[in-house]
Write a protein that holds these residues in place. Sequence first.
Motif, PDB file in Angstrom:
ATOM      1  N   ASP A 104       0.821  -1.206   0.000  1.00 49.58           N
ATOM      2  CA  ASP A 104       0.000   0.000   0.000  1.00 49.58           C
ATOM      3  C   ASP A 104       0.858   1.259   0.000  1.00 49.58           C
ATOM      4  O   ASP A 104       0.377   2.322  -0.398  1.00 49.58           O
ATOM      5  CB  ASP A 104      -0.914   0.002   1.226  1.00 49.58           C
ATOM      6  CG  ASP A 104      -1.971  -1.078   1.143  1.00 49.58           C
ATOM      7  OD1 ASP A 104      -3.102  -0.760   0.750  1.00 49.58           O
ATOM      8  OD2 ASP A 104      -1.661  -2.242   1.464  1.00 49.58           O
ATOM      9  N   ALA A 105       2.101   1.153   0.448  1.00 50.37           N
ATOM     10  CA  ALA A 105       3.002   2.312   0.462  1.00 50.37           C
ATOM     11  C   ALA A 105       4.425   1.852   0.717  1.00 50.37           C
ATOM     12  O   ALA A 105       4.664   0.786   1.307  1.00 50.37           O
ATOM     13  CB  ALA A 105       2.589   3.320   1.528  1.00 50.37           C
ATOM     14  N   SER A 131       3.867   2.551  -6.207  1.00 50.79           N
ATOM     15  CA  SER A 131       3.146   2.647  -4.937  1.00 50.79           C
ATOM     16  C   SER A 131       3.288   4.057  -4.361  1.00 50.79           C
ATOM     17  O   SER A 131       4.245   4.759  -4.670  1.00 50.79           O
ATOM     18  CB  SER A 131       3.708   1.637  -3.924  1.00 50.79           C
ATOM     19  OG  SER A 131       3.537   0.323  -4.367  1.00 50.79           O
ATOM     20  N   PRO A 132       2.356   4.476  -3.513  1.00 49.61           N
ATOM     21  CA  PRO A 132       2.549   5.722  -2.773  1.00 49.61           C
ATOM     22  C   PRO A 132       3.867   5.672  -1.994  1.00 49.61           C
ATOM     23  O   PRO A 132       4.243   4.614  -1.475  1.00 49.61           O
ATOM     24  CB  PRO A 132       1.342   5.764  -1.835  1.00 49.61           C
ATOM     25  CG  PRO A 132       0.294   4.956  -2.537  1.00 49.61           C
ATOM     26  CD  PRO A 132       1.039   3.856  -3.225  1.00 49.61           C
ATOM     27  N   ASP A 166      -7.895  10.319  -4.896  1.00 47.35           N
ATOM     28  CA  ASP A 166      -7.015   9.349  -4.242  1.00 47.35           C
ATOM     29  C   ASP A 166      -6.208   9.990  -3.113  1.00 47.35           C
ATOM     30  O   ASP A 166      -6.008   9.385  -2.055  1.00 47.35           O
ATOM     31  CB  ASP A 166      -6.070   8.722  -5.275  1.00 47.35           C
ATOM     32  CG  ASP A 166      -6.802   7.862  -6.287  1.00 47.35           C
ATOM     33  OD1 ASP A 166      -7.950   7.453  -5.999  1.00 47.35           O
ATOM     34  OD2 ASP A 166      -6.253   7.609  -7.368  1.00 47.35           O
ATOM     35  N   HIS A 170      -6.526   8.845   0.870  1.00 49.06           N
ATOM     36  CA  HIS A 170      -5.395   8.471   1.721  1.00 49.06           C
ATOM     37  C   HIS A 170      -5.329   9.365   2.958  1.00 49.06           C
ATOM     38  O   HIS A 170      -5.077   8.890   4.068  1.00 49.06           O
ATOM     39  CB  HIS A 170      -4.079   8.575   0.933  1.00 49.06           C
ATOM     40  CG  HIS A 170      -3.781   7.382   0.081  1.00 49.06           C
ATOM     41  ND1 HIS A 170      -4.288   7.227  -1.180  1.00 49.06           N
ATOM     42  CD2 HIS A 170      -3.024   6.286   0.320  1.00 49.06           C
ATOM     43  CE1 HIS A 170      -3.857   6.088  -1.698  1.00 49.06           C
ATOM     44  NE2 HIS A 170      -3.087   5.490  -0.800  1.00 49.06           N
ATOM     45  N   LYS A 173      -8.087   8.490   5.478  1.00 48.89           N
ATOM     46  CA  LYS A 173      -7.781   7.214   6.140  1.00 48.89           C
ATOM     47  C   LYS A 173      -6.689   7.383   7.195  1.00 48.89           C
ATOM     48  O   LYS A 173      -6.792   6.838   8.302  1.00 48.89           O
ATOM     49  CB  LYS A 173      -7.342   6.186   5.087  1.00 48.89           C
ATOM     50  CG  LYS A 173      -7.159   4.779   5.620  1.00 48.89           C
ATOM     51  CD  LYS A 173      -6.840   3.822   4.490  1.00 48.89           C
ATOM     52  CE  LYS A 173      -6.703   2.389   4.994  1.00 48.89           C
ATOM     53  NZ  LYS A 173      -6.414   1.444   3.881  1.00 48.89           N
ATOM     54  N   LEU A 174      -5.656   8.148   6.867  1.00 49.94           N
ATOM     55  CA  LEU A 174      -4.560   8.359   7.816  1.00 49.94           C
ATOM     56  C   LEU A 174      -5.012   9.196   9.012  1.00 49.94           C
ATOM     57  O   LEU A 174      -4.636   8.911  10.157  1.00 49.94           O
ATOM     58  CB  LEU A 174      -3.384   9.034   7.113  1.00 49.94           C
ATOM     59  CG  LEU A 174      -2.584   8.140   6.163  1.00 49.94           C
ATOM     60  CD1 LEU A 174      -1.645   8.976   5.310  1.00 49.94           C
ATOM     61  CD2 LEU A 174      -1.789   7.108   6.957  1.00 49.94           C
ATOM     62  N   VAL A 255      -0.096  15.020   2.541  1.00 47.15           N
ATOM     63  CA  VAL A 255      -0.442  14.059   1.489  1.00 47.15           C
ATOM     64  C   VAL A 255      -0.699  14.848   0.215  1.00 47.15           C
ATOM     65  O   VAL A 255      -1.522  15.765   0.199  1.00 47.15           O
ATOM     66  CB  VAL A 255      -1.690  13.235   1.860  1.00 47.15           C
ATOM     67  CG1 VAL A 255      -1.932  12.139   0.819  1.00 47.15           C
ATOM     68  CG2 VAL A 255      -1.541  12.627   3.253  1.00 47.15           C
ATOM     69  N   LEU A 285       3.613  12.191   1.992  1.00 42.17           N
ATOM     70  CA  LEU A 285       3.150  10.997   1.298  1.00 42.17           C
ATOM     71  C   LEU A 285       2.767  11.413  -0.119  1.00 42.17           C
ATOM     72  O   LEU A 285       1.826  12.175  -0.309  1.00 42.17           O
ATOM     73  CB  LEU A 285       1.942  10.386   2.007  1.00 42.17           C
ATOM     74  CG  LEU A 285       1.322   9.154   1.318  1.00 42.17           C
ATOM     75  CD1 LEU A 285       2.317   8.003   1.271  1.00 42.17           C
ATOM     76  CD2 LEU A 285       0.049   8.716   2.052  1.00 42.17           C
ATOM     77  N   ILE A 287       1.427  10.592  -3.860  1.00 41.94           N
ATOM     78  CA  ILE A 287       0.526   9.657  -4.547  1.00 41.94           C
ATOM     79  C   ILE A 287       0.629   9.862  -6.042  1.00 41.94           C
ATOM     80  O   ILE A 287       0.561  10.998  -6.527  1.00 41.94           O
ATOM     81  CB  ILE A 287      -0.940   9.878  -4.113  1.00 41.94           C
ATOM     82  CG1 ILE A 287      -1.060   9.963  -2.588  1.00 41.94           C
ATOM     83  CG2 ILE A 287      -1.838   8.793  -4.685  1.00 41.94           C
ATOM     84  CD1 ILE A 287      -0.720   8.721  -1.862  1.00 41.94           C
TER      85      ILE A 287
END
Length: 291
Positions: A104-105, A131-132, A166, A170, A173-174, A255, A285, A287
């Motif tokens: 996932d990362a 991937s991220p 996207d 992310h 979610k974080l 992000v 992060l 993406i």
Amino acid sequence: MGKLLVVADQGDTCTAIERGLKLGRRLGHSVEVVAFVHAPLKRLAGAGVDQVSIKQQVLERRTAQVEAIIDKFAEEGQKVALKVVWLKDIHPWIIKRAASGKFDAVIKTSRQTGNFGYTSTDWHLLRECTSPVLIAAENKWHRTKPILAALDLGTRSRRKRELNFDVLAHAVKLAEALRVELRIISAIEVPTLLADLDLVDPISYTREHREAMLPHIRKLAEAHDLPEKAFRTKRGPVAKVITSEAASSRAQLVVMGTVGRSGLKARVIGNTAEEVLRHLRTDVLAIKPRH
């Protein structure tokens, strides 16, 4: 269950491992740590030199070193795998491993210089890794500091609008996993040349562009169950807006999307994510757009 790929630092400490294990716990992901080691054994010529034995000793020492770091930060029962790879140029291995689609990362500690620069490995991952990629700054995470999502709300590109979705997914979610506030920012960059020639009024330009963003904001807000007022805009160059917002909000993680330019174009023009990284003192992060 998801999975994180963590690149171990050289030495007895590792920000990426600490960060990766914490995220793994909060997200319910397993963690694979990869550590690299290499030495110029071919230079050890002469009778009685057993290169195979020496290599094995170096690998065992590196394994023990990284296992000690994992033991320091892993919780009891946490699922962590370790690979120790004999390799000098590491980014092709990481990119290939991430391309397997299992992760996932990818998490890696930023390597600072006197000018807070980044190594070529960081740049290769940002540009080429599918991937991220989380580039971790060498500072502690704070329990109450927010996650900042940087969006391009003014884009008309379908690909970049999908990227906004996207990035926000992310970030949401974080923020939920770390139990911190989510902040959202987007820059409205007024063409400097036109403003200097009085061909555009910056205030009117900003207002018109904010209004044009509203349909996209509404779709994102509805998709992620967020209030429209959470989507903030600021006038100014993209990198400056993101770094100033990250600093003023004391964000622990930014992000953002990156188009991942490569080759001569990247060296001449650069990427916004890379420009932001040069100035931030926090984790980022990055993406990639969907393929």
